[in-house]
Write an enzyme that holds these catalytic residues in place. Structure first.
Site, PDB file in Angstrom:
ATOM      1  N   LYS A   1      34.238  14.064   7.451  1.00 23.49           N
ATOM      2  CA  LYS A   1      33.708  13.142   8.474  1.00 23.49           C
ATOM      3  C   LYS A   1      34.136  13.616   9.855  1.00 23.49           C
ATOM      4  O   LYS A   1      35.323  13.724  10.152  1.00 23.49           O
ATOM      5  CB  LYS A   1      34.219  11.720   8.218  1.00 23.49           C
ATOM      6  CG  LYS A   1      33.555  10.672   9.124  1.00 23.49           C
ATOM      7  CD  LYS A   1      33.863   9.262   8.636  1.00 23.49           C
ATOM      8  CE  LYS A   1      33.094   8.211   9.411  1.00 23.49           C
ATOM      9  NZ  LYS A   1      33.321   6.852   8.862  1.00 23.49           N
TER      10      LYS A   1
ATOM     11  N   CYS B   1      39.519   9.594  12.610  1.00 28.63           N
ATOM     12  CA  CYS B   1      39.876   8.212  12.928  1.00 28.63           C
ATOM     13  C   CYS B   1      40.551   8.162  14.289  1.00 28.63           C
ATOM     14  O   CYS B   1      41.601   8.783  14.490  1.00 28.63           O
ATOM     15  CB  CYS B   1      40.814   7.611  11.887  1.00 28.63           C
ATOM     16  SG  CYS B   1      41.297   5.928  12.342  1.00 28.63           S
TER      17      CYS B   1
ATOM     18  N   GLY C   1      26.938   1.088   8.764  1.00 32.34           N
ATOM     19  CA  GLY C   1      28.301   0.676   9.112  1.00 32.34           C
ATOM     20  C   GLY C   1      28.361  -0.729   9.662  1.00 32.34           C
ATOM     21  O   GLY C   1      28.297  -1.714   8.925  1.00 32.34           O
TER      22      GLY C   1
ATOM     23  N   VAL D   1      41.413  -1.068  14.004  1.00 26.97           N
ATOM     24  CA  VAL D   1      42.063  -1.590  12.801  1.00 26.97           C
ATOM     25  C   VAL D   1      43.284  -0.736  12.445  1.00 26.97           C
ATOM     26  O   VAL D   1      44.344  -1.270  12.113  1.00 26.97           O
ATOM     27  CB  VAL D   1      41.054  -1.643  11.626  1.00 26.97           C
ATOM     28  CG1 VAL D   1      41.751  -1.969  10.317  1.00 26.97           C
ATOM     29  CG2 VAL D   1      39.961  -2.667  11.932  1.00 26.97           C
TER      30      VAL D   1
ATOM     31  N   SER E   1      32.602   3.913   5.351  1.00 22.42           N
ATOM     32  CA  SER E   1      33.990   3.535   5.123  1.00 22.42           C
ATOM     33  C   SER E   1      34.476   2.593   6.227  1.00 22.42           C
ATOM     34  O   SER E   1      34.185   2.783   7.406  1.00 22.42           O
ATOM     35  CB  SER E   1      34.854   4.793   5.102  1.00 22.42           C
ATOM     36  OG  SER E   1      36.204   4.450   4.906  1.00 22.42           O
TER      37      SER E   1
ATOM     38  N   LEU F   1      43.509   1.813  10.039  1.00 24.01           N
ATOM     39  CA  LEU F   1      43.638   2.208   8.627  1.00 24.01           C
ATOM     40  C   LEU F   1      44.537   1.297   7.803  1.00 24.01           C
ATOM     41  O   LEU F   1      45.339   1.760   6.990  1.00 24.01           O
ATOM     42  CB  LEU F   1      44.151   3.654   8.525  1.00 24.01           C
ATOM     43  CG  LEU F   1      43.172   4.727   8.965  1.00 24.01           C
ATOM     44  CD1 LEU F   1      43.853   6.097   8.946  1.00 24.01           C
ATOM     45  CD2 LEU F   1      41.940   4.766   8.066  1.00 24.01           C
TER      46      LEU F   1
END
Lengths: 258, 303
Positions: B165, B130, B265, B71, B21, B73
């Site tokens: 995750k 995250c 990734g 980033v 992802s 999200l």
């Protein structure tokens, strides 16, 4: 759009001034249509120090002879190593990436303002403008005469004006202080590429004069093809990817970062 | 032909190679490069309840053998995904796995509930790791009670395969894996990025707008391998191994350490075709070692 991912071989390298290089590469495959402003992602050598690809505007292309060329100004590790390449060396390229400069149908006369390495996309644009009988004035800016490159090439397509900060070539000062901006301003469009503060200043002049302006941004990228979301620029419609929705933007759309 | 099929919970994957992802968008841009149906699966970009613009530029710093990102999200929200993106990718004949994010447990549940009815989204990956958002995200994934609470709530809201995750920014990742296994996770994926930072010595400023970010790429591979190995010994559910996989050898190493499948990734940024090369390379490895099925290699590390 068909994209090329392939190893290319250096067939020519020319350095007019130390730290500035023109590199021509042979493609092993047919080159798809390249539009002015499109760029390529170059995998320099994939070492721990230069881990990611580097984006470079496509300078010129020859479809029959299957070569593609780039202007490289050695600034960081990646561009320095690109400049160190020799004839016969291999590098992996992905292209064409990004959008391109647009030419409005009613354009009769346009101004192209470039600063530093911002010359790169404009040979291809000049060729397109010539095909469409659009008159072009090129304004090149740099710190000194050493940074003013490709003038003889640009002069094939239109009038060339120069501006240097030390006055060693053309008028002295910043490009936006050129006398051209003081007189009648009869351009239908302004194209610009270079350091962001320069482009922002050019955009402000264009907007004030009621002239449309397209700028090509050069944000840091991890991928170059729209998936990492690292190169975004703020616009009036939210953050946009410089590599995918850009690199060319109508300046009215941009919220400048500088 | 060697058999590359693997099973995660009740899902069959045609091969163990999936994409992580945030490194593959929603597949639309990458379909310009290759036939996505060759992949085992696609973990699409992280989704939240509402549109998020993400963090300010600069969001990326190249570091030795890797990169930092922050980033944050950036995405247009779950409704936009369902209405505008899903219709473009639902024809794909590979697993589409949605990455679910939230600032609160309620937000995680809200996103999850909306994904239940998407036929081609065969699993979700619950992102409690995250590092680049101020609220939620990793804060759920660094303590057992909160990881259990969010996994339990999402488990109750989701009918299909639930992958959690995990964050490497913890003292004991095996304990976290056991916690989410106990709360109903069908699988775990690890590792998310490691917290890190980059400084410009000339300007005395941080490179990232957020000062810190998440480190990825080959620089983190040894750390990730160890964590996969530790988790493999601690849980019964299958593992997606992630962390600097650049080629088939790296993928095999993760499988030997206990990954049933892997996620590619950062390597996607350098070579959009890397996943295909990894699939071919795994097959070549199996031939060379005379192994009939890749599943035999899972956790087959000889110590």
């Amino acid at each position: 759009m068909t994209k090329v991912i392939a190893d290319h071989i250096v067939i020519n390298k020319f350095s007019p001034v130390e730290g500035h290089y023109f590199i021509k590469l042979q493609s092993p495959v047919e080159i798809p249509t390249i539009n002015p402003g499109n760029f390529a992602e170059i995998l320099v050598d994939s070492t721990p120090e230069v881990f990611l690809r580097r984006p470079f505007s496509i300078l010129d292309v020859h479809y029959k002879k299957k070569w593609i060329s780039f202007y490289v100004k050695a600034i960081g590790q990646g561009s320095k190593r690109l400049g160190d390449l020799n004839k016969g060396d291999k590098v992996n390229l992905i292209y064409p990436l990004g959008n391109s400069y647009g030419i409005p149908v009613n354009a009769k006369k346009v101004l192209i303002v470039m600063g530093g390495s911002g010359i790169a996309p404009f040979i291809l644009l000049a060729k397109e403008l010539m095909k469409k009988n659009v008159k072009v004035v090129f304004l090149l800016g740099g710190r000194s005469s050493k940074e003013i490159l490709l003038t003889s090439e640009f002069s094939k397509y239109g009038e060339v004006l120069m501006m240097t900060e030390d006055g060693s070539l053309g008028e002295k000062g910043l490009v936006t202080e050129h006398s051209l901006f003081k007189g009648t301003f009869d351009f239908d469009l302004v194209y610009t590429c270079g350091p962001e503060p320069m482009m922002k200043a050019v955009a402000e002049i264009a907007v004030k004069r009621g002239t449309a302006c397209q700028a090509s941004l050069e944000n840091m990228m991890a991928c170059g093809f729209g998936i990492c979301l690292c190169c975004v620029t703020p616009t009036h419609e939210g953050n946009k990817r410089v590599c995918y929705e850009g690199p060319v933007f109508d300046v009215n759309y941009l919220k400048w970062q500088t | 032909m060697a058999n590359l099929n693997v099973k995660i919970h009740n899902l069959e994957f045609r091969n163990p190679v999936t994409v992580a992802s945030g490194t593959f968008g929603f597949g639309e841009e990458m379909s310009e490069f290759f036939d996505l149906n060759r992949l085992g699966g696609i973990f699409v970009k992280g989704l939240t309840v509402k549109n998020r613009e993400g963090n300010d530029y600069p969001r990326m710093a190249e570091t030795p053998s890797g990169m930092l990102n922050s980033v944050g999200l950036q995405n247009k929200g779950i409704d936009y995904f369902i209405e505008k993106i899903y219709p473009n990718i639902k024809h794909l004949d590979t697993h589409i796995i949605a990455n679910v994010n939230g600032g609160t447990i309620e937000e995680y549940v809200e996103v999850t509930e909306k994904l239940n009815d998407l036929e081609k989204v065969t699993a979700i990956e619950l992102n409690i790791s995250c590092p680049n958002v101020k609220q939620g995200g990793m804060s759920f994934g660094i303590s057992c009670p909160s990881a259990i609470a969010v996994t339990d709530a999402v488990r109750k809201a989701y009918k299909k395969t639930l992958i959690v995750k995990l964050s490497p920014n913890v003292t004991d990742i095996a304990e976290m894996a056991q916690a989410v296994e106990g709360a109903g996770a069908d699988s775990v994926s690890l590792i998310n990025t490691l917290l890190g930072m980059a400084i410009n010595a000339e300007t005395r400023k941080p490179v990232l707008s957020t000062v810190t970010g998440g480190l990825s790429g080959p620089a983190i591979k040894p750390v990730a391998l160890r964590m996969v190995w530790k988790v493999y010994k601690a849980v019964k559910i299958p593992i997606f191994g992630i962390g600097g996989i650049m080629n088939a050898t790296d993928a095999i190493e993760f499988i030997l350490a206990g990954s049933t499948a892997i996620q590619v990734g950062t390597a996607n940024f350098i070579d959009p075709l890397v996943s295909l090369k990894i699939i071919d390379g795994i097959e070549e490895y199996l031939h060379r070692h005379n192994i009939a099925t890749v599943a035999e290699l899972v956790g087959a590390l000889e110590v």
